[in-house]
Scaffold this active site. Structure first.
Site, PDB file in Angstrom:
ATOM      1  N   ASP A 312      32.861  37.631  30.876  1.00  0.00           N
ATOM      2  CA  ASP A 312      32.962  37.665  32.327  1.00  0.00           C
ATOM      3  C   ASP A 312      34.096  38.568  32.796  1.00  0.00           C
ATOM      4  O   ASP A 312      35.148  38.658  32.168  1.00  0.00           O
ATOM      5  CB  ASP A 312      33.199  36.230  32.828  1.00  0.00           C
ATOM      6  CG  ASP A 312      33.297  36.145  34.336  1.00  0.00           C
ATOM      7  OD1 ASP A 312      32.320  36.501  35.005  1.00  0.00           O
ATOM      8  OD2 ASP A 312      34.364  35.717  34.842  1.00  0.00           O
ATOM      9  N   GLU A 365      30.131  41.981  31.279  1.00  0.00           N
ATOM     10  CA  GLU A 365      29.861  41.933  32.722  1.00  0.00           C
ATOM     11  C   GLU A 365      30.929  42.803  33.371  1.00  0.00           C
ATOM     12  O   GLU A 365      32.028  42.350  33.672  1.00  0.00           O
ATOM     13  CB  GLU A 365      29.906  40.493  33.228  1.00  0.00           C
ATOM     14  CG  GLU A 365      29.411  40.322  34.661  1.00  0.00           C
ATOM     15  CD  GLU A 365      30.528  40.343  35.685  1.00  0.00           C
ATOM     16  OE1 GLU A 365      30.327  40.966  36.754  1.00  0.00           O
ATOM     17  OE2 GLU A 365      31.597  39.765  35.434  1.00  0.00           O
TER      18      GLU A 365
END
Length: 635
Positions: A312, A365
C-alpha cells in the site's frame, strides 16, 4: 559453537535483528510457548532500546508486573523473560518505564493475536501445528509463471462482503464456506483481502494498524485464517494480502513512542507525520524497523501461505513531500524529496521476498511516476513484479463519466495508456478507492438513462478485460452495484433479484471466463507485440478497434463508446477467414437489446486500415465485440 543469550535466544539472531537482516525475527521476538529446563511456559521478547525497565503484565499476575521484570539482553535493546506455567490464550501487555520514569502499557508489536476491539491486550498464540494440504497448489504455481498466465483478482473487504448484523461479522470459516466457491464459480484466479492485521477502528478498513503480526480478531483466529487460505488453494485460488508498511496509527497501546521515545517513527516529527491520514510513517533508516517489517512480509508467507502482497501507498513512502503542506517538507542529504531510506527498504524487501518465495506476487500500489518499479533491483529497479496502473484507471473513469456527445473531444483518454502500457508490468485496478467517499459506484459513474448505464458498464468492462495488463475488480462491482461501497453494511446482494443486475452478473462471469480461456489476452501481456491498433484515430465516432496476440492465436476487439448505431461498419483484419463473435455486450442475455446478434462475419478482399482483408459489422450503441478467427477456415 552456537552462542545463546538468555532464554535460549541465539546471539546471531539478535545481531541480525540489530543489523536489519533478521528475516524471521517473529520466530524469537514476541510471545512464544516453549519449554525451558523441562518446564512449560512462555518466553516474552521485546525491543525497547531506550526503556529504563520493562515488565510483563497479564491475567497471570493480576496485571502487576513487579514480579515479572524482563532481563535486558546486553546492548541489543532487547528485553526477554521466561514465565513458567502459562501458555496459549493468556492475555498480556508490556509495562514500560520510560527514560523519564513514566509508566506506559503497550501491546506486543509481534503479537500473533489480540483482544477484539475495544480491548487492546495481546494474546499468547501458538501458530504451529496446522496441517497444510496445498502441495498441489505450490507445484502449480511453480509450473505456471504468472507473467504469461491469467491474473484476475477479486478485491474483498472481509467485514462487508457478507455480515450477519451490525458488527456481527462472518468468521474466516464462514467466509470460506460462502466466498471461495463463489469466487471460483465467477472465474477469478485470486482473492485480495484488504488488510486483516489487527486494527482498532473498523472505518480505517485495516489500513491503520496496531498489530502488524496479529490476525484481526474480528473474523476469528489465526488458524481459521490458515484454513481459509488452504481452502482457497484447494479451489485453485491464490490469496493476496493488502500490506501496509508505510505507516501506523497513533493509538496509545500501539507503536507510537513505544518505549517513551520514537523508535518506530523516527525522531523528526515533520518526516514522521502523515497529516492526511493522522498516522505516523516508519523510520526506514532504523535497522530494527527494517527487520520488523521485512520479517512481517515473510511471516505472512511462512505461516499463512499468502501468495502475494499488495504493498500500500508506495508513492507516500518514497516521496517525503507527499500529501504534506510546505512547512512540513523535509529533504534527503542530496537536497531532494526522495525518501532514500524507503527506496532502499523496498528494494531489500523485494530481494528478500523473492529469495525465499520466487513465485510470490509483489504488487506496488503506486501513483507516482517513479521509473522501473517492476524492474529488477540489480538494474536499478524497485524489484516489484507488478504495479497498479493508476494512470489508465483515472483516464478511463474520467472518459466513461463524460456525456457520450463529449467523448469525441477526449479520445486520447482511451488511447494514451498504450504509449506506456509496457513500461511496467501492470495491473489494471478497479478498486475500493474508486467506489467510496462520494466518487459513486462504477455503474453510477456512467452517464445517461438506466439502461445506458448498464450498457456502458458492460462496454467499459470489455475494454478493461482486453487492454494489456492483469486485472483487479472490487467486490460488488461484478453485478453493477448502484450504491457506493458502505464499509459498515454488507454488499447489496438483494439487487441480484433484478434483471439488470442479474444479467450484468452473468456478463461479468462470462467475460471472466473469456479472459481465462483466451491466451491472446495474457500470454504475452508484457510484450508490446501482444497489441496492435486496427483503428486508433476514430475520435469522431468514438470507436476503437485493435488486435490482441498470443503465441499462436489472436483476437479482434471493437468498442463503440457512442450512442450511435452503425451498420456496415468496416474494420481491417489481419487474416482471411470466418470471424466469430464469442462475446457481444449487447446480447439480450446480458441485458442488451439484440435477441439474435450476428455471430459470424466472412472477411472480404477489401483493403482497410492497412490490412488486405476486412469485415463489415453491425455496431450498436455502447457495444463491445470480441472476435476470434475460426480455426482452419480461410479463403
Amino acid at each position: 559453537m552456537v552462542q545463546t543469550a538468555p532464554n535460549g535466544i541465539l546471539k546471531e539472531d539478535l545481531y541480525l535483528f540489530n543489523e536489519g537482516s533478521a528475516h524471521h525475527s517473529y520466530r524469537f521476538m514476541g510471545a512464544h510457548p516453549i519449554q525451558m529446563d523441562g518446564i512449560e511456559g512462555v518466553r516474552f521478547t521485546l525491543w525497547a532500546p531506550n526503556a529504563a525497565e520493562v515488565r510483563v503484565i497479564g491475567g497471570f499476575n493480576d496485571w502487576d508486573g513487579s514480579s515479572h521484570r524482563m532481563d535486558r539482553v546486553g546492548s541489543t535493546g532487547v528485553f526477554s523473560l521466561f514465565v513458567a506455567e502459562i501458555g496459549e490464550g493468556e492475555l498480556y501487555k508490556y509495562e514500560i518505564i520510560t527514560p523519564e520514569g513514566k509508566v506506559i502499557r503497550k501491546a506486543d508489536p509481534y503479537a500473533f493475536f489480540g483482544e477484539r476491539r475495544p480491548g487492546t491486550a495481546s494474546i499468547v498464540a501458538d501458530l504451529n501445528g496446522y496441517a497444510w494440504k496445498d502441495e498441489e497448489w505450490y507445484a502449480k504455481k511453480q509450473a505456471k509463471p504468472v507473467y504469461t498466465n491469467p491474473l484476475l483478482i477479486y478485491e474483498v473487504h472481509a467485514g462487508s462482503w457478507k455480515i450477519k448484523g451490525k458488527e456481527d461479522f462472518y468468521t474466516y470459516d464462514e467466509l470460506a464456506e460462502d466466498m471461495i466457491p463463489y469466487v471460483a464459480d465467477m472465474g477469478y484466479t485470486h482473492i485480495e483481502l484488504m488488510p486483516i492485521s489487527e486494527h482498532p477502528l473498523d472505518q480505517s478498513w485495516g489500513y491503520q494498524i496496531t498489530g502488524f503480526y496479529g490476525v484481526t480478531s474480528r473474523y476469528g483466529t489465526p488458524k481459521q485464517l490458515m484454513q481459509f487460505v488452504d481452502k482457497c488453494h484447494s479451489f485453485g485460488i491464490g490469496v493476496i494480502l493488502d500490506w501496509v508498511p508505510g505507516h501506523f496509527c497513533k493509538d496509545d497501546h500501539g507503536l507510537r513512542l513505544f518505549d517513551g521515545t520514537p523508535i518506530f517513527e523516527g525522531p523528526d516529527p515533520m518526516r514522521a507525520e502523515k497529516p492526511l491520514w493522522g498516522t505516523l510513517g516508519f523510520d526506514f533508516s532504523r535497522n530494527e524497523v527494517v527487520s520488523f517489517l521485512i520479517s512481517n512480509a515473510i511471516y505472512w508467507m511462512d505461516m499463512f501461505h499468502i501468495d502475494g502482497l499488495r504493498v500500500d501507498a508506495v508513492a507516500s513512502m518514497i516521496n517525503l513531500h507527499m500529501d504534506k503542506p510546505p512547512h512540513m517538507h523535509t529533504y534527503n542529504y542530496l537536497g531532494g524529496p526522495d525518501n532514500l531510506d524507503a527506496l532502499r527498504f523496498l528494494k531489500k524487501l523485494n530481494e528478500t521476498v523473492f529469495h525465499y518465495y520466487p513465485d510470490t506476487l509483489m504488487l506496488a500500489e503506486d501513483s507516482s511516476a517513479w521509473p522501473a518499479v517492476t524492474s529488477p533491483t540489480y538494474i536499478g529497479g524497485l524489484g516489484f513484479n507488478f504495479k497498479w496502473n493508476m494512470g489508465w484507471m483515472n483516464d478511463m473513469l474520467r472518459y466513461m463519466a463524460l456525456d457520450p456527445s463529449e467523448r469525441s473531444h477526449h479520445h486520447h483518454l482511451i488511447t494514451f495508456s498504450l504509449l506506456y502500457a509496457f513500461s511496467e508490468n501492470y495491473i489494471l485496478p478497479l478498486s475500493h478507492d474508486e467506489v467510496v467517499h462520494g466518487k459513486r459506484s462504477l455503474l453510477n459513474k456512467m452517464p445517461g438513462t438506466y439502461e445506458e448505464k448498464f450498457a456502458q458498464l458492460r462496454l467499459f468492462y470489455g475494454y478493461w478485460m482486453t487492454h494489456p495488463g492483469k486485472k483487479l475488480l472490487f467486490m460488488g462491482s461484478e453485478w453493477g452495484q448502484f450504491d457506493e461501497w458502505k464499509d459498515s453494511d454488507m454488499l447489496d446482494w438483494m439487487v441480484l433479484d433484478y434483471d439488470s443486475h442479474r444479467t450484468m452478473h452473468q456478463y461479468v462471469k462470462t467475460l471472466n471466463r473469456l479472459y481465462s480461456n483466451q491466451p491472446s489476452l495474457w500470454e504475452r501481456d508484457n510484450n508490446p507485440d501482444c497489441f496492435q491498433w486496427i483503428d486508433v484515430h476514430n475520435a469522431e465516432q468514438s470507436i476503437i478497434s485493435f488486435i490482441r496476440r498470443g503465441n499462436s492465436d489472436f483476437s479482434v476487439i471493437v468498442a463503440n463508446f457512442s450512442r450511435n448505431d452503425y451498420h456496415d461498419y468496416r474494420i481491417g483484419v489481419p487474416e482471411p477467414g470466418l470471424y466469430r463473435s464469442i462475446l457481444n455486450s449487447n446480447d439480450l442475455q446480458f441485458g442488451g437489446t439484440e435477441t439474435q446478434p450476428q455471430l459470424c462475419y466472412r472477411s472480404e478482399n477489401v483493403a482497410w486500415h492497412g490490412h488486405n482483408q476486412s469485415i463489415s459489422l453491425h455496431l450498436p450503441p455502447f457495444t463491445f465485440l470480441f472476435f476470434i478467427l475460426e480455426p482452419g477456415d480461410t479463403h
